[in-house]
Design a protein around this motif. Structure first.
Motif, PDB file in Angstrom:
ATOM      1  N   VAL A 178       2.391   2.722  -0.010  1.00 47.42           N
ATOM      2  CA  VAL A 178       1.766   1.150   0.115  1.00 47.42           C
ATOM      3  C   VAL A 178       2.119   0.606   1.230  1.00 47.42           C
ATOM      4  O   VAL A 178       1.547  -0.564   1.593  1.00 47.42           O
ATOM      5  CB  VAL A 178       3.240   1.682  -1.603  1.00 47.42           C
ATOM      6  N   ALA A 179       3.543   0.703   1.355  1.00 48.63           N
ATOM      7  CA  ALA A 179       3.111   0.058   3.080  1.00 48.63           C
ATOM      8  C   ALA A 179       2.713   0.669   3.830  1.00 48.63           C
ATOM      9  O   ALA A 179       2.082  -1.263   4.423  1.00 48.63           O
ATOM     10  CB  ALA A 179       5.313   0.314   3.396  1.00 48.63           C
ATOM     11  N   ARG A 180       2.236   1.122   3.888  1.00 51.98           N
ATOM     12  CA  ARG A 180       1.020   0.846   4.977  1.00 51.98           C
ATOM     13  C   ARG A 180      -0.547   0.219   4.553  1.00 51.98           C
ATOM     14  O   ARG A 180      -0.757  -0.190   5.501  1.00 51.98           O
ATOM     15  CB  ARG A 180       0.533   2.564   4.683  1.00 51.98           C
TER      16      ARG A 180
ATOM     17  N   THR B 128      -0.641  -1.691   3.162  1.00 53.53           N
ATOM     18  CA  THR B 128      -0.200  -3.496   2.620  1.00 53.53           C
ATOM     19  C   THR B 128       0.051  -4.611   3.848  1.00 53.53           C
ATOM     20  O   THR B 128      -0.228  -5.845   3.861  1.00 53.53           O
ATOM     21  CB  THR B 128       1.136  -3.692   1.329  1.00 53.53           C
ATOM     22  N   GLU B 129       0.066  -4.071   4.712  1.00 46.24           N
ATOM     23  CA  GLU B 129       1.005  -3.773   5.762  1.00 46.24           C
ATOM     24  C   GLU B 129       0.503  -4.795   6.914  1.00 46.24           C
ATOM     25  O   GLU B 129       0.131  -5.232   7.959  1.00 46.24           O
ATOM     26  CB  GLU B 129       2.441  -3.917   6.816  1.00 46.24           C
TER      27      GLU B 129
ATOM     28  N   LEU C  22      -6.785  -1.754   8.041  1.00 38.53           N
ATOM     29  CA  LEU C  22      -6.499  -0.707   8.481  1.00 38.53           C
ATOM     30  C   LEU C  22      -7.967  -0.466   9.123  1.00 38.53           C
ATOM     31  O   LEU C  22      -8.915  -1.387   9.012  1.00 38.53           O
ATOM     32  CB  LEU C  22      -6.574   0.750   7.984  1.00 38.53           C
TER      33      LEU C  22
ATOM     34  N   LEU D  30       2.147 -12.771   1.260  1.00 43.26           N
ATOM     35  CA  LEU D  30       1.653 -12.114   0.039  1.00 43.26           C
ATOM     36  C   LEU D  30       0.573 -12.327   0.098  1.00 43.26           C
ATOM     37  O   LEU D  30      -0.332 -11.725  -0.515  1.00 43.26           O
ATOM     38  CB  LEU D  30       1.789 -12.752  -1.268  1.00 43.26           C
TER      39      LEU D  30
ATOM     40  N   ASP E 174      -1.379 -12.437   2.460  1.00 40.38           N
ATOM     41  CA  ASP E 174      -1.841 -11.794   3.801  1.00 40.38           C
ATOM     42  C   ASP E 174      -1.775 -10.525   3.300  1.00 40.38           C
ATOM     43  O   ASP E 174      -2.270  -9.184   3.278  1.00 40.38           O
ATOM     44  CB  ASP E 174      -0.611 -11.608   4.609  1.00 40.38           C
ATOM     45  N   VAL E 175      -1.398  -9.584   2.610  1.00 37.36           N
ATOM     46  CA  VAL E 175      -0.864  -8.428   1.443  1.00 37.36           C
ATOM     47  C   VAL E 175      -1.927  -8.624   0.942  1.00 37.36           C
ATOM     48  O   VAL E 175      -2.493  -7.172   0.931  1.00 37.36           O
ATOM     49  CB  VAL E 175       0.349  -8.179   0.723  1.00 37.36           C
ATOM     50  N   VAL E 176      -2.413  -9.504   0.422  1.00 35.00           N
ATOM     51  CA  VAL E 176      -3.470  -8.928  -0.693  1.00 35.00           C
ATOM     52  C   VAL E 176      -4.901  -8.924   0.405  1.00 35.00           C
ATOM     53  O   VAL E 176      -5.506  -7.475  -0.352  1.00 35.00           O
ATOM     54  CB  VAL E 176      -3.514 -10.377  -1.917  1.00 35.00           C
TER      55      VAL E 176
ATOM     56  N   VAL F 297      -4.773  -5.828   1.091  1.00 30.05           N
ATOM     57  CA  VAL F 297      -5.142  -4.132   0.301  1.00 30.05           C
ATOM     58  C   VAL F 297      -6.460  -3.964  -0.235  1.00 30.05           C
ATOM     59  O   VAL F 297      -7.030  -3.267  -0.201  1.00 30.05           O
ATOM     60  CB  VAL F 297      -3.995  -4.551  -0.937  1.00 30.05           C
ATOM     61  N   VAL F 298      -6.935  -5.697  -0.318  1.00 31.69           N
ATOM     62  CA  VAL F 298      -8.640  -5.713  -0.124  1.00 31.69           C
ATOM     63  C   VAL F 298      -9.415  -4.811   0.356  1.00 31.69           C
ATOM     64  O   VAL F 298     -10.279  -4.385   0.227  1.00 31.69           O
ATOM     65  CB  VAL F 298      -9.095  -6.772  -1.109  1.00 31.69           C
TER      66      VAL F 298
ATOM     67  N   GLY G   6      -8.883  -1.272   0.478  1.00 28.87           N
ATOM     68  CA  GLY G   6      -9.918  -1.260  -0.291  1.00 28.87           C
ATOM     69  C   GLY G   6     -10.789  -0.821  -0.404  1.00 28.87           C
ATOM     70  O   GLY G   6     -12.195   0.812  -0.619  1.00 28.87           O
ATOM     71  N   ALA G   7     -12.011  -1.477   0.276  1.00 25.54           N
ATOM     72  CA  ALA G   7     -13.382  -1.950   0.361  1.00 25.54           C
ATOM     73  C   ALA G   7     -13.677  -0.644   1.629  1.00 25.54           C
ATOM     74  O   ALA G   7     -14.633  -0.199   1.513  1.00 25.54           O
ATOM     75  CB  ALA G   7     -13.837  -3.270   1.303  1.00 25.54           C
ATOM     76  N   LEU G   8     -12.727  -0.582   2.844  1.00 26.79           N
ATOM     77  CA  LEU G   8     -13.583  -0.266   3.389  1.00 26.79           C
ATOM     78  C   LEU G   8     -13.337   1.823   3.233  1.00 26.79           C
ATOM     79  O   LEU G   8     -14.376   2.566   3.200  1.00 26.79           O
ATOM     80  CB  LEU G   8     -11.610   0.412   4.671  1.00 26.79           C
TER      81      LEU G   8
END
Lengths: 239, 401
Positions: free
Chosen positions: B12-14, B16-17, B20, B223, B225-227, B230-231, B234-236
């Motif tokens: 989760v940390a990976r 969200t922060e 990638l 927050l 930035d986190v979202v 995450v998006v 997910g897309a990647l």
């Protein structure tokens, strides 16, 4: 799943020195920097994205998989999720590559400027496309896909009696007529002052000769499929 | 149990922060836009026949078909030459700006609008290459694909302190006006997928801008930035999974074909009129039955195996190289340059970061060399200042990256 970061077997750290330098270094980010209230928001976002991603990948998988128990039961839900924007077909040259050359040919009944009715010879439009592709490093979709796919569309929406099935059948017919009329006009088939009254399309299917080293035999005789004459509407009849 | 929860929190940390794969998403952004731009350039003389209101697949036919499936295309908003030419030019423009990474998020949306507008207008003109672009232009919208190799990244580097961004709000207002107008006119009444994306991104940008204005380091800013991270992640994942499904489908269905089994399959496409620009070369390559069989089996093995090799970096890289070479061959031999370019762009999402950074280094040196040779072009480049760690400002004020 981060392939480029190396799988579990990758030597530790081999690629990591180069791993993403955060392009925008800033204060600590990620959930760790958030208070509990905001962490709940972040968790929600993670959950929503994770579910959406899983569902989407699952739907695409079922869409490209052969018909199976699940697709039989939930076909409608899968289609609703994917159509129209995520439709896909990756059976590239599979299960077997096409082993026939299908040529689309056309002839026309022309009313000449002096009032005579003349029937032209068959013109091989696919052969014209083929010649346009020969030696062409960048074939256009108009040469490679237009006629070929239009014919596929026609065949898939018509019965063996050449009658259209549903709206798509009617669309396919008009589309194919537009293409052949366009090509006939380009070749100036009607001549000066003449108009195209009717057009007739046929396909000529020839098996690709098997490779010399295979010893296989196939018939070299072409098979024709001749469609009825279609009348050309007045607004398309002249150039 | 403890180990499991540790692993989960690390994951989760990976995700969200950080967003990638900054280099991988940048390289596919460049790959897809270049493919699309070259295609539009190549088809420029044929644009009327392909997508024009009076082409063989004319406005009425398109309208009837789209009436049944509700797909998105701006070309159906108005009839007539002027609108058609405008959309074509805008599609080119959006492609160029996304390639350069200027206002990346906004341009990725416009790029998607351009690709879908033209392709959905005449769906019977496309092939596998168009299909790849169609999917990827949608997925790209959800990524932060301008983190590197973009004007946005350069702007973020160069800006030492906060400056007021005027372009962002102006762009946002213009697109908001367009979106409201088009929606009010009932032009987005078809399938909801694309309208939801358009409205979603537009609202998210407003939120990003508002939050950024009030607080630059506050919790709500982080927050968001986190979202966004995450998006993006997910897309990647979806992009990589899509690539695997493409290869898996292409491979597994081939296994069922008698020609792929008897080792002659590769011979046949080379004999089709539509896919044989160089018949002499094709004959030369298919002269040896053993060679044809090796290539036939090799193709199936590579396509079927690829998704599984992702678990081993070295094998994956070897296969990636093989596939890129095979696609380059297909580009020439089967006369499918745009399909091949699109597939190579998909492959590029799996390239290792070290390689991509080296590639970036070469490109930068080549550019510097060119600039030395043509010094007058120097005014185009600004000295890029080092990043300031104090600057949490992302590339896009008002535009969530």
């Amino acid at each position: 799943m981060n392939a480029y970061d190396g799988g579990p077997t990758a030597p530790a750290g081999a690629e990591h020195p180069a791993a993403p330098t955060p392009p925008y270094p800033g204060p600590r980010t990620g959930v760790a920097a958030l208070s509990l209230r905001y962490q709940i928001g972040a968790a929600l976002a993670v959950a929503v994205v994770a579910i959406t991603v899983c569902v989407h990948i699952g739907m695409v998988f079922l869409h490209v998989a052969p018909p199976n128990t699940v697709t039989k039961k939930h076909g409608k839900a899968i289609d609703d999720w994917l159509y129209p924007e995520f439709e896909q077909n990756w059976k590239l040259f599979a299960p077997n590559p096409l082993q026939q050359n299908i040529a689309v040919q056309v002839r026309a009944r022309v009313r000449t400027a002096d009032g005579y009715i003349r029937t032209t010879g068959w013109q091989d439009l696919s052969a014209q496309d083929g010649r346009a592709i020969d030696g062409n490093p960048l074939p256009s979709h108009t040469q490679q896909n237009e006629l070929r796919r239009s014919w596929d569309f026609f065949v898939s929406t018509h019965g063996t009696d050449n009658r259209p099935v549903g709206l798509r059948g009617a669309l396919a017919e008009t589309y194919l007529r537009h293409i052949v009329v366009l090509r006939l006009h380009r070749a100036d088939a009607a001549g000066k002052g003449g108009i195209l009254e009717h057009v007739q399309v046929r396909s000529r299917t020839t098996a690709v000769p098997p490779p010399k080293w295979s010893g296989e035999q196939v018939s070299a005789t072409p098979v024709y499929r001749e469609l009825p004459w279609w009348s050309v509407p007045a607004d398309e009849a002249a150039r | 149990m403890n180990r499991l929860s540790l692993a989960i929190s690390a994951a989760v940390a990976r995700v969200t922060e950080s967003a990638l794969g900054p280099y991988q998403t940048a390289v596919i952004r460049i790959g897809f836009t270049v493919t699309w731009l070259l295609f539009l350039l190549r088809e420029f003389p044929h644009r009327q026949e392909l997508y024009g209101p009076d082409g063989p697949w004319d406005f009425d036919l398109a309208q009837q078909l789209i009436g049944t499936n509700g797909s998105f295309t701006a070309l159906m908003w108005f009839r007539g030459q002027f609108w058609f030419e405008t959309v074509y030019v805008l599609a080119v423009l959006a492609g160029v700006l996304l390639l350069l990474g200027w206002r990346t998020r906004t341009m990725s949306v416009l790029f998607m609008v351009g690709v879908l507008s033209l392709q959905n207008r005449s769906i019977f003109m496309g092939d596998g290459g168009d299909n790849v672009l169609h999917l990827m232009c949608v997925y790209l919208v959800f990524t932060r694909c301008g983190q590197v190799w973009s004007l946005d990244a350069r702007r973020a580097r160069a800006r030492a302190e906060r400056t007021v961004d005027r372009t962002g709000p102006v762009l946002w207002s213009v697109f908001g006006f367009a979106l409201v107008t088009v929606t009010a006119a009932g032009r987005l009444d078809g399938d909801p997928t694309v309208p939801v994306i358009l409205w979603g991104v537009w609202l998210a940008q407003a939120l990003w801008w508002l939050v950024g204005r009030h607080t630059r380091t506050g919790q709500s800013r982080i927050l968001l930035d986190v979202v966004a991270n995450v998006v993006h992640n997910g897309a990647l994942l979806v992009i990589m999974a899509e690539a695997c499904l493409i290869y898996a489908t292409a491979g597994w269905y081939k296994i069922q074909g008698s020609r792929w089994q008897d080792g002659t399959a590769v011979y046949y496409p080379l004999q089709l009129d539509s896919f044989s620009p160089w018949p002499a070369l094709a004959d030369l390559l298919s002269a040896s039955g053993t060679m044809v069989m090796l290539v036939t089996y090799g193709t199936v093995v590579v396509q079927v195996a690829f998704p599984f090799t992702l678990f081993n970096r070295r094998v994956k890289n070897v296969l990636l190289a093989v596939m890129i070479i095979e696609h380059a061959g297909i580009a020439v031999l089967l006369g499918l340059p745009f399909f091949s370019l699109a597939m190579i762009s998909v492959d590029a999402v799996f390239l290792p970061t070290t390689f991509l950074r080296r590639l970036g280094g070469w490109a930068a040196r080549a550019r510097a060399g060119l600039l030395r040779r043509f010094p007058y072009a120097d005014r185009m480049t600004k000295p890029s200042e080092p990043r300031t760690p104090e600057n949490p400002e992302h590339t896009h004020v008002g535009f969530p990256a």
